[in-house]
Design an enzyme around this catalytic site. Structure first.
Site, PDB file in Angstrom:
ATOM      1  CB  SER A  65      -0.874   0.010   1.253  1.00  0.00           C
ATOM      2  OG  SER A  65      -1.621   1.213   1.327  1.00  0.00           O
ATOM      3  CG  ASN A 111      -4.194   5.215   2.515  1.00  0.00           C
ATOM      4  OD1 ASN A 111      -3.842   5.758   3.556  1.00  0.00           O
ATOM      5  ND2 ASN A 111      -5.423   5.273   2.060  1.00  0.00           N
ATOM      6  CD  GLU A 139      -3.382  -0.928 -15.613  1.00  0.00           C
ATOM      7  OE1 GLU A 139      -4.365  -0.656 -16.315  1.00  0.00           O
ATOM      8  OE2 GLU A 139      -2.370  -1.508 -16.039  1.00  0.00           O
ATOM      9  CG  ASP A 195      -8.798  -2.635  -3.196  1.00  0.00           C
ATOM     10  OD1 ASP A 195      -7.949  -1.796  -3.565  1.00  0.00           O
ATOM     11  OD2 ASP A 195      -9.978  -2.625  -3.584  1.00  0.00           O
ATOM     12  CG  PHE A 217      -7.967   7.407   5.937  1.00  0.00           C
ATOM     13  CD1 PHE A 217      -7.846   6.482   6.958  1.00  0.00           C
ATOM     14  CD2 PHE A 217      -8.171   6.931   4.640  1.00  0.00           C
ATOM     15  CE1 PHE A 217      -7.921   5.108   6.697  1.00  0.00           C
ATOM     16  CE2 PHE A 217      -8.240   5.564   4.368  1.00  0.00           C
ATOM     17  CZ  PHE A 217      -8.119   4.656   5.408  1.00  0.00           C
ATOM     18  N   GLY A 218     -10.211   9.567   4.580  1.00  0.00           N
ATOM     19  CA  GLY A 218     -11.215   9.224   3.558  1.00  0.00           C
ATOM     20  C   GLY A 218     -12.619   9.667   3.926  1.00  0.00           C
ATOM     21  CG  ASP A 235     -12.780   7.332   8.688  1.00  0.00           C
ATOM     22  OD1 ASP A 235     -13.435   6.354   8.276  1.00  0.00           O
ATOM     23  OD2 ASP A 235     -11.587   7.237   9.063  1.00  0.00           O
ATOM     24  CE  LYS A 259     -11.041   3.929  10.373  1.00  0.00           C
ATOM     25  NZ  LYS A 259     -10.481   4.744   9.288  1.00  0.00           N
TER      26      LYS A 259
HETATM   27  P1  ITT Z   1      -3.404   1.715  -1.698  1.00  0.00           P
HETATM   28  O1  ITT Z   1      -4.137   1.188  -2.919  1.00  0.00           O
HETATM   29  O2  ITT Z   1      -2.019   2.181  -2.003  1.00  0.00           O
HETATM   30  O3  ITT Z   1      -3.463   0.778  -0.540  1.00  0.00           O
HETATM   31  P2  ITT Z   1      -5.609   3.589  -1.648  1.00  0.00           P
HETATM   32  O4  ITT Z   1      -6.027   4.694  -0.729  1.00  0.00           O
HETATM   33  O5  ITT Z   1      -5.640   3.871  -3.128  1.00  0.00           O
HETATM   34  O6  ITT Z   1      -4.171   3.063  -1.197  1.00  0.00           O
HETATM   35  P3  ITT Z   1      -7.717   1.662  -2.000  1.00  0.00           P
HETATM   36  O7  ITT Z   1      -7.538   1.536  -3.476  1.00  0.00           O
HETATM   37  O8  ITT Z   1      -7.963   0.430  -1.203  1.00  0.00           O
HETATM   38  O9  ITT Z   1      -6.461   2.341  -1.316  1.00  0.00           O
HETATM   39  O10 ITT Z   1      -8.891   2.715  -1.745  1.00  0.00           O
HETATM   40  C1  ITT Z   1      -9.321   2.906  -0.474  1.00  0.00           C
HETATM   41  C2  ITT Z   1     -10.156   4.180  -0.420  1.00  0.00           C
HETATM   42  O11 ITT Z   1     -11.393   3.875   0.248  1.00  0.00           O
HETATM   43  C3  ITT Z   1      -9.462   5.205   0.453  1.00  0.00           C
HETATM   44  O12 ITT Z   1      -8.646   6.064  -0.309  1.00  0.00           O
HETATM   45  C4  ITT Z   1     -10.645   5.908   1.114  1.00  0.00           C
HETATM   46  O13 ITT Z   1     -11.181   6.868   0.234  1.00  0.00           O
HETATM   47  C5  ITT Z   1     -11.654   4.775   1.274  1.00  0.00           C
HETATM   48  N1  ITT Z   1     -11.457   4.093   2.567  1.00  0.00           N
HETATM   49  C6  ITT Z   1     -10.926   2.860   2.779  1.00  0.00           C
HETATM   50  N2  ITT Z   1     -10.849   2.600   4.090  1.00  0.00           N
HETATM   51  C7  ITT Z   1     -11.337   3.679   4.723  1.00  0.00           C
HETATM   52  C8  ITT Z   1     -11.484   4.034   6.067  1.00  0.00           C
HETATM   53  O14 ITT Z   1     -11.078   3.228   7.048  1.00  0.00           O
HETATM   54  N3  ITT Z   1     -12.026   5.204   6.360  1.00  0.00           N
HETATM   55  C9  ITT Z   1     -12.419   6.051   5.386  1.00  0.00           C
HETATM   56  N4  ITT Z   1     -12.282   5.819   4.080  1.00  0.00           N
HETATM   57  C10 ITT Z   1     -11.741   4.640   3.743  1.00  0.00           C
END
Ligand code: ITT
Length: 193
Positions: A7, A9, A41, A70, A149-150, A152, A172
């Site tokens: 990852s 992230n 990809e 993912d 994040f994201g 949340d 969390k």
């Molecule tokens: P990697 O692929 O490098 O791991 P990414 O952020 O692109 O990083 P994903 O493709 O799995 O990862 O997409 C996950 C997305 O889903 C993330 O960017 C958030 O927008 C959302 N997400 C996943 N888990 C979350 C969480 O615990 N809280 C809030 N949003 C979340």
């Protein structure tokens, strides 16, 4: 035991390391970042497929133990969207939230869940374990909270009154989709040595 976490992230990586640090493993497990050049990809059709794609890509670079996560937000009234497109639903996290709230304007069914699909690959390059974790909740009408994040800030955890971003990190990490999936992975790992 070092496991490469497939990852880029940093929030995910942090959460995963926090979850493992409070899990009672019989031996130390450390998640480490993939080497430079890791850029899979993600063209799968499901969380599980994308998780396998990321894990396989990281294994090719490292040939050791690899774990991929993912994950994403699935909203019932939007037919499961943003789903596997969660990270790409708009340009920034704030714009992604704005888009979701706009698409749900006037919608009474606010049910949603987070999903996390994990794939563990062993040093021989085989899938040793795969699992999924889910966290159920609803989408509120405007963002609240600064943690996590994201998505949340707009996700109200089922049975509670606070959004995922109003929970502490520790809170969390006791209810999240990532916690559920990682617990299954750690239960598997603790029996392989
Ligand atoms: P990697 O692929 O490098 O791991 P990414 O952020 O692109 O990083 P994903 O493709 O799995 O990862 O997409 C996950 C997305 O889903 C993330 O960017 C958030 O927008 C959302 N997400 C996943 N888990 C979350 C969480 O615990 N809280 C809030 N949003 C979340």
């Amino acid at each position: 035991m070092d496991i490469v976490l497939a990852s880029s992230n940093k929030h995910k990586v942090q959460e995963i390391n926090d979850i493992v640090s409070v899990y009672n493993m019989p031996f130390p497990v450390k998640f480490i970042l993939p080497p430079e050049g890791f850029d899979p990809e993600e063209n799968g059709q499901t969380f599980a497929e994308n998780s396998l794609i990321k894990a396989t890509e990281a294994w090719k670079l490292t040939k050791g133990w690899v774990l991929a996560d993912d994950s994403g937000l699935c909203i019932d009234a939007l037919g499961g969207k943003p789903g596997i497109y969660s990270a790409r639903y708009a340009e920034t996290p704030a714009l992604r939230i704005e888009r979701v709230l706009k698409e749900l304007e006037g919608e009474e069914n606010r049910k949603a869940h987070f999903t996390c699909a994990m794939t563990l690959i062993n040093p021989e390059g085989h899938v040793a374990f795969k699992t999924e974790g889910i966290c159920e909740g609803t989408i509120i009408k405007s963002a609240r909270g600064v943690n996590g994040f994201g998505y949340d800030p707009i996700f109200l955890v089922k049975g509670g009154t606070r959004t995922m971003a109003e929970l502490s990190e520790e809170e969390k990490n006791l209810v999240s989709h990532r916690f559920v999936a990682l617990n299954n992975v750690l239960n598997f790992i603790k029996n392989i040595k």
